[in-house]
Design a protein around this motif. Structure first.
Motif, PDB file in Angstrom:
ATOM      1  N   THR A  37       9.392  -1.824  73.954  1.00 30.31           N
ATOM      2  CA  THR A  37       9.193  -1.863  75.456  1.00 30.31           C
ATOM      3  C   THR A  37      10.453  -1.935  76.337  1.00 30.31           C
ATOM      4  O   THR A  37      11.394  -2.716  76.041  1.00 30.31           O
ATOM      5  CB  THR A  37       8.258  -2.943  75.617  1.00 30.31           C
ATOM      6  OG1 THR A  37       7.031  -3.101  74.685  1.00 30.31           O
ATOM      7  CG2 THR A  37       7.691  -2.980  76.998  1.00 30.31           C
ATOM      8  N   ASP A  71       4.661  -6.314  75.049  1.00 34.64           N
ATOM      9  CA  ASP A  71       5.613  -6.205  74.110  1.00 34.64           C
ATOM     10  C   ASP A  71       5.222  -6.689  72.691  1.00 34.64           C
ATOM     11  O   ASP A  71       5.669  -6.123  71.853  1.00 34.64           O
ATOM     12  CB  ASP A  71       6.659  -7.290  74.636  1.00 34.64           C
ATOM     13  CG  ASP A  71       8.098  -7.053  73.825  1.00 34.64           C
ATOM     14  OD1 ASP A  71       8.611  -5.881  73.841  1.00 34.64           O
ATOM     15  OD2 ASP A  71       8.498  -8.056  73.481  1.00 34.64           O
ATOM     16  N   ARG A 182      12.643 -10.193  76.560  1.00 32.14           N
ATOM     17  CA  ARG A 182      13.681  -9.814  75.517  1.00 32.14           C
ATOM     18  C   ARG A 182      14.965  -9.392  75.997  1.00 32.14           C
ATOM     19  O   ARG A 182      14.986  -8.673  77.026  1.00 32.14           O
ATOM     20  CB  ARG A 182      13.149  -8.667  74.591  1.00 32.14           C
ATOM     21  CG  ARG A 182      14.010  -8.295  73.381  1.00 32.14           C
ATOM     22  CD  ARG A 182      13.331  -7.201  72.500  1.00 32.14           C
ATOM     23  NE  ARG A 182      12.155  -7.847  72.051  1.00 32.14           N
ATOM     24  CZ  ARG A 182      11.207  -6.929  71.219  1.00 32.14           C
ATOM     25  NH1 ARG A 182      11.572  -5.689  70.892  1.00 32.14           N
ATOM     26  NH2 ARG A 182      10.403  -7.448  70.932  1.00 32.14           N
TER      27      ARG A 182
END
Length: 216
Positions: A37, A71, A182
């Protein structure tokens, strides 16, 4: 790195102060056929998503929840995408990805509406799903390299497991808990927003957190 865009969603406008901004969420494939993602947004949006306090029911934290969900979904389906043996299998996985993106668009819209009509009971139930209850445990289990000073707010940040981060003041009072997108935590370190905490300060801080716990 070269990558192929499987699908994308553009969400907006999001208001930050007087500015109107948008973000793009892409599901992409790299040269090794791995899925991941990718969120493309101005830095002001990324900061707003990461810093949104979960206890206020803010629109940005609800958008963050939706991004974290997709995600996880993409991570879970990545192996099926890589191991797809033929065109039909690949099409089936692709359709699931499109479903995730449709759900994301709907979820962001719904979460924005919920922010305006959230009941106290729903807020309590939502908070129980946040990483707040893990804060003290993560502080106790943290290694010296997991403690940082936020140079912008002068608060102390403790990196926990599974992307959790907990924010405290100098006196050991818990302010909020986050699950950063992330690479966002590392990005803040690279920009020197999060600076490693000295060992002596860590000991004083952990003692303050322990003393601030109810019943101590």
């Amino acid at each position: 790195m070269t990558y192929y865009i499987i699908g994308q969603v553009v969400a907006g406008y999001l208001r930050i102060g007087h500015a109107r901004t948008a973000l793009t969420v892409q599901i992409v494939e790299d040269n090794d056929h791995r899925l991941f993602t990718q969120v493309m947004a101005p830095s002001i949006v990324v900061e707003a998503l990461a810093d949104a306090p979960e206890h206020t029911g803010s629109t940005f934290f609800r958008v963050f929840d939706a991004l974290r969900e997709i995600d996880h979904q993409v991570t879970a389906i990545a192996n099926a995408w890589q191991s797809a043996g033929g065109r039909q299998e690949r099409l089936e996985v692709r359709e699931k990805i499109f479903g995730y993106l449709r759900h994301l668009a709907h979820s962001i819209e719904r979460k924005g509406r919920q922010a305006r009509r959230r009941t106290p009971h729903a807020e309590l139930r939502s908070r129980q799903q946040r990483p707040i209850h893990k804060a003290f445990d993560d502080v106790q289990a943290a290694r010296p390299e997991d403690f940082f000073r936020d140079s912008r707010t002068d608060s102390i940040v403790v990196a926990g497991k599974n992307g959790r981060s907990h924010v405290y003041n100098e006196q050991g009072r818990h302010i909020t808990s986050l699950c950063l997108l992330r690479d966002e935590f590392q990005r803040r370190r690279n920009r020197r927003r999060y600076v490693p905490l000295p060992g002596k300060t860590i000991k004083q801080f952990v003692a303050a957190v322990t003393a601030a716990q109810p019943g101590t």
